[in-house]
Design an enzyme around this catalytic site. Structure first.
Site: not given
Ligand code: IPM
Ligand code: MG
Length: 369
Positions: A194, A143, A227, A255, A251
């Site tokens: 990885k 990032y 993975d 999710d 990230d």
């Molecule tokens: C998260 C989001 C952020 C990230 C975005 C909105 C920049 O996806 O907090 O997971 O990638 O960190």
């Molecule tokens: Mg995110």
């Protein structure tokens, strides 16, 4: 009465302001209890800041965020800002805040509430009781790594570049957070990278192994490729206690883990830095869900993730464990008996608005005050 505490609220875009309004009611409840008093500042971030100030976060907002005791953030982004230059897109405001506050450890719990076990996309028997903590490194890795950019090659075509980079120090500090959390849970850390492909992953694995041997021999450490971790999360998520990983894998995996709970609208996060010499701990708190522009302004948003983020703030930044636990327990009671916002609607349950969900929670809190 505890000493006055300062707070910056950054509701942001989309449903952010709607859910933040409900969190404010909970802050009022805490204050009315007399256990703490807050000095509350509020400002724009993300698209709202682009509209108001031309940038996704101003220097003044960053300075305020550094000065206050803790920051409660909503969510940023939306189609309205799809065509702004990349450098000032709404998300850049969030990334700058995390980076300037030096909050490197993003704690993302994925917990299945009993009342919602049927909402998961996985079978109930796979997710009942699920309680994972993902510790995502948050201000390094690909990032922020250099070089980055888009360059034009001699033949006129272009090349996009980002760099995955981690130092010993960056891995150790987030690793310590994971091991310490594990000690208060099931004492197991799974480190994810990885290492079979990337040198930064190889270093990550070596540093985590050495850290465990030197400082946390009592905590069980395992390693997993990212993975495989994604596959294992979908297959048998309860095998995990604490997962520690870099920014990009964190990230994605967070999710996935969040979706297993069937309730993105219920998951908070805390992003913490290192305690300074005066004992101050930089803390940044935000729900896992995004700005959900498709339902913004329709009173459909679930305010619980924002409210649970506030509970984490009270716990980690203000040491107000009792209030944090009371809020968490009240949320569980609301889920078990009240109506619900559409994201977690269930047969036979009334569908209620954001504010009605807030009402139900405040009623629970008032009963225990
Ligand atoms: C998260 C989001 C952020 C990230 C975005 C909105 C920049 O996806 O907090 O997971 O990638 O960190
Ligand atoms: Mg995110």
């Amino acid at each position: 009465m505890t000493a006055n505490k300062t707070l910056l609220l950054l509701p942001g875009d989309g449903i952010g302001p709607e859910v933040m309004a409900q969190a404010r009611r909970v802050l009022d409840w805490v204050q009315s209890s007399g256990r703490a008093s807050f000095q509350i500042f509020e400002d724009h971030a993300g698209g709202a800041a682009i509209d108001a100030y031309g940038v996704p976060v101003t220097d003044a907002t960053v300075a305020k965020a550094k000065e206050v005791d803790a920051v409660l953030f909503g969510s940023v982004g939306g189609p309205k800002w799809d065509s702004v230059p990349f450098e000032i897109r709404p998300e850049a405001g969030l990334l700058r805040l995390r980076s300037e506050l030096q909050v490197f450890a993003n704690l993302r719990p994925a917990k299945v509430f009993d009342a919602l076990v049927e909402s998961s996309s996985l079978k109930p028997e796979l997710v009942r009781g699920l309680d994972i903590m993902i510790v995502r490194e948050c201000i390094g890795g690909i990032y922020f790594g250099e070089p980055r950019g888009i360059e034009t090659l001699p033949d006129g075509s272009q090349r996009g570049i980002n760099t995955e980079v981690y130092t010993t120090h960056e891995i150790q500090r987030v690793g310590r957070v994971a091991f310490e959390l594990a000690r208060k849970r099931q004492n197991r850390v799974c480190s994810v990278e990885k290492a079979n492909v990337m040198e930064s992953g190889l270093l990550w694995r070596q540093v985590m192994t050495a850290l465990q041997a030197a400082e946390f021999p009592d905590v069980a450490l395992s390693h997993m490729y990212a993975d495989n971790c994604a596959m294992q999360l979908a297959k048998n998520p309860r095998q995990f206690d604490v997962i520690v990983t870099g920014n990009l894998f964190g990230d994605i995996l967070s999710d996935l883990a969040a979706m297993l709970t069937g309730s993105l609208g219920l998951l908070p996060s805390a992003t913490l830095g290192a305690r300074d010499a005066n004992g101050r701990l930089p803390g940044f708190y935000e729900p896992i869900h995004g700005s959900a522009p498709d339902i913004a302004g329709q009173a459909k948003a679930n305010p619980m993730a924002q409210i649970l983020s506030l509970a984490l703030l009270l716990r980690y930044s203000f040491d107000m464990e009792e209030d944090a636990a009371a809020i968490e327990a009240a949320v569980e009671r609301v889920l078990a008996k009240a109506g619900r916002t559409p994201d977690i609607a269930a047969p036979g349950r009334a569908v209620i608005t954001t504010a009605e969900m807030g009402d139900a929670l405040i009623a629970e809190l008032a009963a225990i005050k």
